[in-house]
Enzyme design. Structure first.
Site, PDB file in Angstrom:
ATOM      1  N   GLU A  97      -3.128   0.153   8.257  1.00  0.00           N
ATOM      2  CA  GLU A  97      -1.888   0.537   8.948  1.00  0.00           C
ATOM      3  C   GLU A  97      -1.932   0.024  10.370  1.00  0.00           C
ATOM      4  O   GLU A  97      -2.980   0.080  11.019  1.00  0.00           O
ATOM      5  CB  GLU A  97      -1.728   2.068   9.052  1.00  0.00           C
ATOM      6  CG  GLU A  97      -1.340   2.768   7.793  1.00  0.00           C
ATOM      7  CD  GLU A  97      -1.198   4.276   7.991  1.00  0.00           C
ATOM      8  OE1 GLU A  97      -0.934   4.728   9.125  1.00  0.00           O
ATOM      9  OE2 GLU A  97      -1.361   4.993   6.995  1.00  0.00           O
ATOM     10  N   TYR A 140      -3.458   2.378  16.019  1.00  0.00           N
ATOM     11  CA  TYR A 140      -2.216   2.408  16.795  1.00  0.00           C
ATOM     12  C   TYR A 140      -2.464   2.363  18.301  1.00  0.00           C
ATOM     13  O   TYR A 140      -1.961   1.499  18.993  1.00  0.00           O
ATOM     14  CB  TYR A 140      -1.411   3.680  16.465  1.00  0.00           C
ATOM     15  CG  TYR A 140      -0.909   3.706  15.044  1.00  0.00           C
ATOM     16  CD1 TYR A 140       0.313   3.135  14.713  1.00  0.00           C
ATOM     17  CD2 TYR A 140      -1.674   4.264  14.029  1.00  0.00           C
ATOM     18  CE1 TYR A 140       0.766   3.137  13.404  1.00  0.00           C
ATOM     19  CE2 TYR A 140      -1.228   4.266  12.713  1.00  0.00           C
ATOM     20  CZ  TYR A 140      -0.007   3.700  12.406  1.00  0.00           C
ATOM     21  OH  TYR A 140       0.438   3.689  11.110  1.00  0.00           O
ATOM     22  N   ARG A 174       0.854  -1.183   0.000  1.00  0.00           N
ATOM     23  CA  ARG A 174       0.000   0.000   0.000  1.00  0.00           C
ATOM     24  C   ARG A 174       0.893   1.238   0.000  1.00  0.00           C
ATOM     25  O   ARG A 174       1.674   1.446   0.923  1.00  0.00           O
ATOM     26  CB  ARG A 174      -0.893  -0.006   1.244  1.00  0.00           C
ATOM     27  CG  ARG A 174      -1.693   1.259   1.408  1.00  0.00           C
ATOM     28  CD  ARG A 174      -2.596   1.256   2.654  1.00  0.00           C
ATOM     29  NE  ARG A 174      -3.269   2.541   2.728  1.00  0.00           N
ATOM     30  CZ  ARG A 174      -3.131   3.424   3.724  1.00  0.00           C
ATOM     31  NH1 ARG A 174      -2.393   3.132   4.776  1.00  0.00           N
ATOM     32  NH2 ARG A 174      -3.744   4.580   3.683  1.00  0.00           N
ATOM     33  N   GLU A 185      -7.150   8.708   6.287  1.00  0.00           N
ATOM     34  CA  GLU A 185      -7.399   9.381   7.562  1.00  0.00           C
ATOM     35  C   GLU A 185      -7.960  10.800   7.410  1.00  0.00           C
ATOM     36  O   GLU A 185      -7.277  11.791   7.701  1.00  0.00           O
ATOM     37  CB  GLU A 185      -6.112   9.419   8.402  1.00  0.00           C
ATOM     38  CG  GLU A 185      -5.575   8.047   8.740  1.00  0.00           C
ATOM     39  CD  GLU A 185      -4.406   8.094   9.730  1.00  0.00           C
ATOM     40  OE1 GLU A 185      -3.996   9.201  10.113  1.00  0.00           O
ATOM     41  OE2 GLU A 185      -3.909   7.027  10.113  1.00  0.00           O
ATOM     42  N   ASN A 234      -6.772   2.350  10.182  1.00  0.00           N
ATOM     43  CA  ASN A 234      -5.404   2.507  10.679  1.00  0.00           C
ATOM     44  C   ASN A 234      -5.496   2.549  12.191  1.00  0.00           C
ATOM     45  O   ASN A 234      -6.193   3.405  12.745  1.00  0.00           O
ATOM     46  CB  ASN A 234      -4.785   3.815  10.195  1.00  0.00           C
ATOM     47  CG  ASN A 234      -4.602   3.844   8.691  1.00  0.00           C
ATOM     48  OD1 ASN A 234      -4.765   2.821   8.014  1.00  0.00           O
ATOM     49  ND2 ASN A 234      -4.277   5.007   8.160  1.00  0.00           N
ATOM     50  N   HIS A 275      -2.651  11.019   0.693  1.00  0.00           N
ATOM     51  CA  HIS A 275      -2.112  10.808   2.049  1.00  0.00           C
ATOM     52  C   HIS A 275      -1.439  12.116   2.485  1.00  0.00           C
ATOM     53  O   HIS A 275      -0.229  12.184   2.650  1.00  0.00           O
ATOM     54  CB  HIS A 275      -1.131   9.624   2.053  1.00  0.00           C
ATOM     55  CG  HIS A 275      -0.851   9.063   3.415  1.00  0.00           C
ATOM     56  ND1 HIS A 275      -0.966   7.728   3.722  1.00  0.00           N
ATOM     57  CD2 HIS A 275      -0.442   9.666   4.550  1.00  0.00           C
ATOM     58  CE1 HIS A 275      -0.642   7.528   4.991  1.00  0.00           C
ATOM     59  NE2 HIS A 275      -0.315   8.693   5.516  1.00  0.00           N
TER      60      HIS A 275
END
Ligand SMILES: *[C@@H]1O[C@H](CO)[C@@H](O)[C@H](O)[C@H]1NC(C)=O
Length: 524
Positions: A418, A350, A116, A206, A348, A161
């Protein structure tokens, strides 16, 4: 059967279910080894895609080569160097513009199925507009795509992005309603150029970080910091721009080439500080502020912005003397146009936090979107701190996050686009290894629950330019030596562990790499 009896039997069945679960739990804690082994034996399903992800500005360099113009990150690092922690730039970054063949070689070493990456809008359209296509820019991506396909690595393209052409920013960027058309024009050039060979597209990476970080605060370019205003205007336009680019793909390119088009959101795992109803409601409001404002218009049953958020912002706006709400709702026509415009849900993930209205402080700027929801966050001390101030390891956060998607939108195809850990550097990255293993265990747990998770992309292939943190935070499976003019990439321990997981399609918690020499396995 008398209704009473039926109820009682139903009740018994439920009770029976609970007792069985309790028994399994007790057994598992008593004989942890056995259950641990069962868990170790779990495999990722056939067809599950393993990949790595990157973004154009963070790796490409060649910021003004072959006709590329400035984007908002070029402009920021050149005109406001103090905004970057180490005063660095992405002028060279990992120099992937010239070293893309080495990047693909690393992907072959890892044995990944898919890559990606994102396209630089200002490399393809230097004026920002589609009046002039920069053939050299298109050629660079053609070369990369062809190199990937040569080795059976499936390319997945992110159109945006975060690197808007600076010329469009000067016209207001994502705050100008015309951005919806500019983005569609750009998307058409991308689809025309690549959809004969690329079968997966993500429109925008995002939206929350584009809008909140870039326009509603000063965390990302263009650092507009129009708190409580910029993020809401942007949220409207970005949903419309995404939808327009989706419809274009769906109407014109999908019938011709097949393929899919989706949308990717950043989702922190948000959990209540206590069991109270207030804190559960705080979770809902923080969710709406963080990501549902961007994903509900596309994925919710009725479309549009989240109802509670609309009401709160309208109320606060009125109390603050604004003649109308700072969050402008979509028309019914717009809602219908946006709803359902994604072939999959990209996430994504985290970090996470605990939230509560009791943690709200009146120190938030007024107006601002955190002030609008009156919810505060906290991070328990025992969550491992990464190299990034915003990023702590929350137990089970991947599983919790995936379940949040299911709870809100039902079952739909999900790609984890991600996930990764930040360190200060070094080859022996045991914290990163632990992070990947627990996140992927969470993915397996969610798969066990029946979620339709189709793939996982590690962030990131290699260290790269981490926005305002410059090169001080490292996310790479491969370490990049920035002092070496060759920008040599060296596999970390996590690279060997990820490779082993991909190869065996299992997570072996005891696996230790026997070598530090990377090779390419047969068939890659
Ligand atoms: C951004 O806005 C906030 C709230 O008004 C303020 O505290 C902060 O200093 C601003 N940042 C910059 C860089 O001006």
């Amino acid at each position: 059967m008398p209704i009473n009896m039926f109820r009682r039997l139903g009740g018994l069945a439920i009770l029976h279910g609970y007792i069985m679960k309790l028994l399994v739990l007790l057994l598992c804690s008593a004989v942890a080894v056995t259950c641990g082994k069962v868990r170790q034996g779990r495999k990722f399903p056939d067809g599950f895609v393993f990949g790595v992800a990157t973004a154009s500005y963070q790796i490409e360099g060649a910021w003004d080569e072959d006709g590329k113009s400035e984007n908002i990150w070029d402009y920021l690092v050149h005109n406001n160097p103090d905004a970057i922690v180490d005063r660095s730039t992405g002028d060279v970054a990992c120099d992937s513009y010239h070293k893309y063949k080495r990047d693909v070689e690393m992907m072959r070493e890892l044995g990944i199925d898919s890559y990606r990456f994102s396209l630089s809008w200002s490399r393809i359209l230097p004026s920002g507009f589609a009046n002039h296509v920069n053939e050299a820019g298109v050629q660079f991506y053609n070369n990369l795509i062809d190199e990937l396909l040569k080795y059976n690595i499936d390319p997945i393209i992110t159109l945006y992005h975060w690197d808007l052409p600076q010329k469009l920013q000067e016209l207001g960027g994502w705050l100008n309603p015309l951005v919806v058309d500019w983005f569609e024009d750009y998307a058409r050039v991308v689809y025309e150029s690549f959809s004969d060979r690329v079968k997966s597209f993500i429109t925008i990476n995002e939206p929350g970080q584009v809008c909140y970080d870039g326009y509603g605060t000063d965390i990302k370019a263009p650092l507009l910091n129009a708190t409580g205003i910029g993020e809401y205007i942007c949220a409207r336009h970005i949903a419309l721009a995404h939808a327009k680019a989706y419809h274009l793909y769906n109407n014109v390119y999908k019938p011709k080439y097949g393929g899919v088009c989706g949308y990717t959101f950043a989702m922190d795992s948000v959990a209540p500080l206590t069991d109270s109803e207030e804190d559960k409601y705080a979770v809902e409001l923080m969710t709406q502020h963080q990501w549902a404002i961007y994903s509900d218009p596309v994925f919710s049953k009725d479309g549009g912005f989240p109802k509670e958020l609309l009401e709160l912002v309208a109320k606060k706006s009125a109390a603050q003397g604004f003649p109308r709400s700072r969050l402008i709702d979509f028309t019914e026509e717009e809602k219908a146009y946006i709803r359902g415009t994604s072939d999959f849900y990209g996430v994504n993930h985290y970090t996470g936090s605990l939230v509560s209205s009791s943690l709200y402080t009146s120190q938030y700027a007024v107006p601002s979107s955190l002030d609008d929801i009156e919810v505060g966050q906290m991070i328990p001390d025992d969550w491992l701190q990464s190299a990034s101030a915003w990023f702590q390891k929350m137990p089970d956060s991947m599983y919790i996050t995936l379940k949040l998607i299911q709870k809100r939108y039902g079952d739909l195809p999900i790609y984890i686009t991600e996930n990764g850990w930040s360190s200060y550097g070094g080859i022996d990255d045991d914290d990163r290894v632990d992070y990947y293993r627990s996140a992927l265990e969470g993915v397996l747990d969610a798969l066990d629950d029946g979620l339709n998770i189709k793939g996982y992309y590690a962030w990131s292939l290699m260290d790269n330019f981490e926005w305002l943190a410059g090169y001080t935070e490292r996310f790479g499976l491969y370490q990049v030596d920035y002092d070496d003019p060759e920008l040599t990439r060296t596999p970390r321990k996590s690279a060997f562990v990820y490779k082993h997981i991909i190869k065996t399609r299992m997570i072996d918690p005891d696996y230790e790499p026997e070598t530090n020499v990377m090779t390419i396995d047969e068939g890659h």
